[in-house]
Motif scaffolding. Structure first.
Motif, PDB file in Angstrom:
ATOM      1  N   TRP A   4       0.917  -5.317 -11.477  1.00 49.71           N
ATOM      2  CA  TRP A   4       0.789  -3.859 -11.586  1.00 49.71           C
ATOM      3  C   TRP A   4       0.953  -3.197 -10.227  1.00 49.71           C
ATOM      4  N   ILE A   5       0.433  -3.815  -9.185  1.00 50.13           N
ATOM      5  CA  ILE A   5       0.541  -3.257  -7.840  1.00 50.13           C
ATOM      6  C   ILE A   5       2.001  -2.989  -7.474  1.00 50.13           C
ATOM      7  N   LYS A   6       2.919  -3.836  -7.957  1.00 43.95           N
ATOM      8  CA  LYS A   6       4.346  -3.618  -7.679  1.00 43.95           C
ATOM      9  C   LYS A   6       4.805  -2.288  -8.268  1.00 43.95           C
ATOM     10  N   ASP A   7       4.347  -1.967  -9.474  1.00 50.40           N
ATOM     11  CA  ASP A   7       4.692  -0.679 -10.087  1.00 50.40           C
ATOM     12  C   ASP A   7       4.066   0.479  -9.315  1.00 50.40           C
ATOM     13  N   VAL A   8       2.818   0.297  -8.916  1.00 51.47           N
ATOM     14  CA  VAL A   8       2.108   1.349  -8.172  1.00 51.47           C
ATOM     15  C   VAL A   8       2.857   1.683  -6.888  1.00 51.47           C
ATOM     16  N   GLU A   9       3.239   0.659  -6.151  1.00 57.57           N
ATOM     17  CA  GLU A   9       3.935   0.882  -4.882  1.00 57.57           C
ATOM     18  C   GLU A   9       5.328   1.459  -5.098  1.00 57.57           C
ATOM     19  N   ALA A  10       5.981   1.086  -6.193  1.00 54.21           N
ATOM     20  CA  ALA A  10       7.297   1.649  -6.492  1.00 54.21           C
ATOM     21  C   ALA A  10       7.195   3.124  -6.850  1.00 54.21           C
ATOM     22  N   PHE A  11       6.122   3.503  -7.557  1.00 53.32           N
ATOM     23  CA  PHE A  11       5.950   4.896  -7.942  1.00 53.32           C
ATOM     24  C   PHE A  11       5.594   5.768  -6.750  1.00 53.32           C
ATOM     25  N   THR A  12       4.886   5.206  -5.770  1.00 53.34           N
ATOM     26  CA  THR A  12       4.487   5.961  -4.583  1.00 53.34           C
ATOM     27  C   THR A  12       5.178   5.329  -3.377  1.00 53.34           C
ATOM     28  N   PRO A  13       6.449   5.658  -3.147  1.00 51.41           N
ATOM     29  CA  PRO A  13       7.220   4.997  -2.086  1.00 51.41           C
ATOM     30  C   PRO A  13       6.567   5.135  -0.713  1.00 51.41           C
ATOM     31  N   GLY A  14       6.639   4.068   0.057  1.00 54.57           N
ATOM     32  CA  GLY A  14       6.080   4.074   1.406  1.00 54.57           C
ATOM     33  C   GLY A  14       4.618   3.713   1.463  1.00 54.57           C
ATOM     34  N   CYS A  15       3.973   3.557   0.319  1.00 60.39           N
ATOM     35  CA  CYS A  15       2.546   3.228   0.282  1.00 60.39           C
ATOM     36  C   CYS A  15       2.332   1.782  -0.127  1.00 60.39           C
ATOM     37  N   THR A  74      -1.799   4.427 -12.776  1.00 59.73           N
ATOM     38  CA  THR A  74      -0.739   4.099 -11.822  1.00 59.73           C
ATOM     39  C   THR A  74      -0.595   5.196 -10.777  1.00 59.73           C
ATOM     40  N   THR A  75      -0.676   6.457 -11.209  1.00 57.37           N
ATOM     41  CA  THR A  75      -0.585   7.557 -10.238  1.00 57.37           C
ATOM     42  C   THR A  75      -1.794   7.560  -9.313  1.00 57.37           C
ATOM     43  N   LYS A  96      -1.970   6.183  -0.695  1.00 58.55           N
ATOM     44  CA  LYS A  96      -1.406   7.258   0.140  1.00 58.55           C
ATOM     45  C   LYS A  96      -2.463   7.867   1.051  1.00 58.55           C
ATOM     46  N   TYR A  97      -3.691   7.982   0.548  1.00 61.17           N
ATOM     47  CA  TYR A  97      -4.779   8.600   1.312  1.00 61.17           C
ATOM     48  C   TYR A  97      -5.584   7.590   2.117  1.00 61.17           C
ATOM     49  N   GLU A  98      -5.208   6.324   2.064  1.00 62.16           N
ATOM     50  CA  GLU A  98      -6.041   5.300   2.689  1.00 62.16           C
ATOM     51  C   GLU A  98      -6.252   5.551   4.181  1.00 62.16           C
ATOM     52  N   SER A  99      -5.228   6.045   4.865  1.00 58.00           N
ATOM     53  CA  SER A  99      -5.393   6.312   6.296  1.00 58.00           C
ATOM     54  C   SER A  99      -6.436   7.398   6.537  1.00 58.00           C
ATOM     55  N   GLU A 100      -6.519   8.380   5.636  1.00 56.57           N
ATOM     56  CA  GLU A 100      -7.538   9.425   5.751  1.00 56.57           C
ATOM     57  C   GLU A 100      -8.935   8.840   5.564  1.00 56.57           C
ATOM     58  N   PHE A 101      -9.053   7.919   4.633  1.00 55.46           N
ATOM     59  CA  PHE A 101     -10.353   7.273   4.423  1.00 55.46           C
ATOM     60  C   PHE A 101     -10.729   6.413   5.626  1.00 55.46           C
ATOM     61  N   HIS A 102      -9.765   5.680   6.153  1.00 60.03           N
ATOM     62  CA  HIS A 102     -10.042   4.811   7.297  1.00 60.03           C
ATOM     63  C   HIS A 102     -10.474   5.624   8.514  1.00 60.03           C
ATOM     64  N   LYS A 103      -9.866   6.815   8.709  1.00 63.16           N
ATOM     65  CA  LYS A 103     -10.268   7.679   9.824  1.00 63.16           C
ATOM     66  C   LYS A 103     -11.738   8.050   9.738  1.00 63.16           C
ATOM     67  N   ARG A 104     -12.246   8.082   8.526  1.00 61.32           N
ATOM     68  CA  ARG A 104     -13.646   8.445   8.294  1.00 61.32           C
ATOM     69  C   ARG A 104     -14.553   7.214   8.210  1.00 61.32           C
ATOM     70  N   GLY A 105     -13.970   6.038   8.440  1.00 63.12           N
ATOM     71  CA  GLY A 105     -14.754   4.801   8.371  1.00 63.12           C
ATOM     72  C   GLY A 105     -15.119   4.405   6.959  1.00 63.12           C
ATOM     73  N   VAL A 106     -14.219   4.677   6.018  1.00 62.49           N
ATOM     74  CA  VAL A 106     -14.496   4.451   4.602  1.00 62.49           C
ATOM     75  C   VAL A 106     -13.552   3.390   4.042  1.00 62.49           C
ATOM     76  N   LYS A 107     -14.105   2.439   3.292  1.00 62.15           N
ATOM     77  CA  LYS A 107     -13.329   1.393   2.632  1.00 62.15           C
ATOM     78  C   LYS A 107     -13.047   1.783   1.184  1.00 62.15           C
ATOM     79  N   LEU A 108     -12.068   1.099   0.589  1.00 63.64           N
ATOM     80  CA  LEU A 108     -11.733   1.297  -0.819  1.00 63.64           C
ATOM     81  C   LEU A 108     -11.938  -0.010  -1.576  1.00 63.64           C
ATOM     82  N   LEU A 109     -12.389   0.102  -2.827  1.00 60.55           N
ATOM     83  CA  LEU A 109     -12.550  -1.064  -3.689  1.00 60.55           C
ATOM     84  C   LEU A 109     -12.318  -0.621  -5.126  1.00 60.55           C
TER      85      LEU A 109
END
Length: 219
Positions: free
Chosen positions: A81-92, A47-48, A55-68
């Motif tokens: 589960w995604i609901k818990d993930v987003e609640a634990f990391t507010p704003g993401c 979850t963390t 949280k780091y997705e914008s940094e990856f996108h700046k480098r032209g990198v996707k996540l999967l």
């Protein structure tokens, strides 16, 4: 049969994700990709980590990198589960797809099986991460046990190193960070280095008097 590793081509599997079906090579095409697995949904370390990826997705996108992402739970579980993930990391927001591998047929093909942990006799995913190039080949792999969360700054640092090496005939020294000097590949002669690095380079004076340690800062 040994699992895929650095230099190997990731198989072009068709997978079910939280954003629909996709073929891996279609997803990898024309970009770099972080393909990462997690032992299970609704577990603390995972979850963390998923929150950190968001949280780091914008940094990856700046480098032209996707996540999967990938986990063996079903798509309904992923979405809850995604609901818990987003609640634990507010704003993401988790905007990247997560593969469902309930049959556990995908993780062996991607070399993401935990060799120690198990689930009622079934294989489970390791905490693995492959950095995949636009040529569908694995450029770097991290493999952690389920008890150890990843260091996202190291993922970024390693990714920056790979991207740097893909653009220039250089390598990155120990503890290197973006913006710091790099070393010129031993396969590059001094004459070629002068052309490739017009900004100049410094050769370290070593006891062996060999001139293999040359530093430069690519522009």
């Amino acid at each position: 049969m040994p699992g895929i590793t650095i230099g190997d081509t990731v198989p072009n599997l068709e997978v079910e994700t939280t954003q629909g079906k996709l073929k891996l090579h279609d997803y990898f095409a024309d970009s770099w990709t972080l393909l990462f697995s997690h032992p299970s949904d609704f577990t603390p370390v995972c979850t963390t980590e998923l929150g950190a990826m968001a949280k780091y997705e914008s940094e990856f996108h700046k480098r032209g990198v996707k996540l999967l992402g990938l986990s063996c739970d079903d798509l309904g579980s992923h979405r809850e589960w995604i609901k818990d993930v987003e609640a634990f990391t507010p704003g993401c927001k988790v905007t990247y797809p997560i593969i469902s591998d309930t049959s556990r047929e995908i993780i062996p093909q991607l070399n993401m099986v935990d060799p120690i942990e198990g689930d009622a006799g079934k294989i489970v995913p390791s905490r693995a991460l492959h950095i995949v190039g636009p040529d569908f080949k694995i450029k770097l792999s991290f493999l952690y046990p389920s008890s150890t969360g990843r260091n996202m700054e190291e993922v970024i640092r390693a990714l920056d190193s790979l991207l740097m090496a893909s653009r220039h005939k250089v390598a990155t020294p120990v503890n290197w960070k973006a913006g710091e000097p790099v070393v010129i590949s031993p396969s590059v002669s001094d004459e070629e280095a002068k052309k490739l690095f017009p900004q100049g380079f410094e050769t370290v004076d070593l006891p062996s008097k060999k001139t293999y340690l040359r530093f430069t800062t690519p522009t």
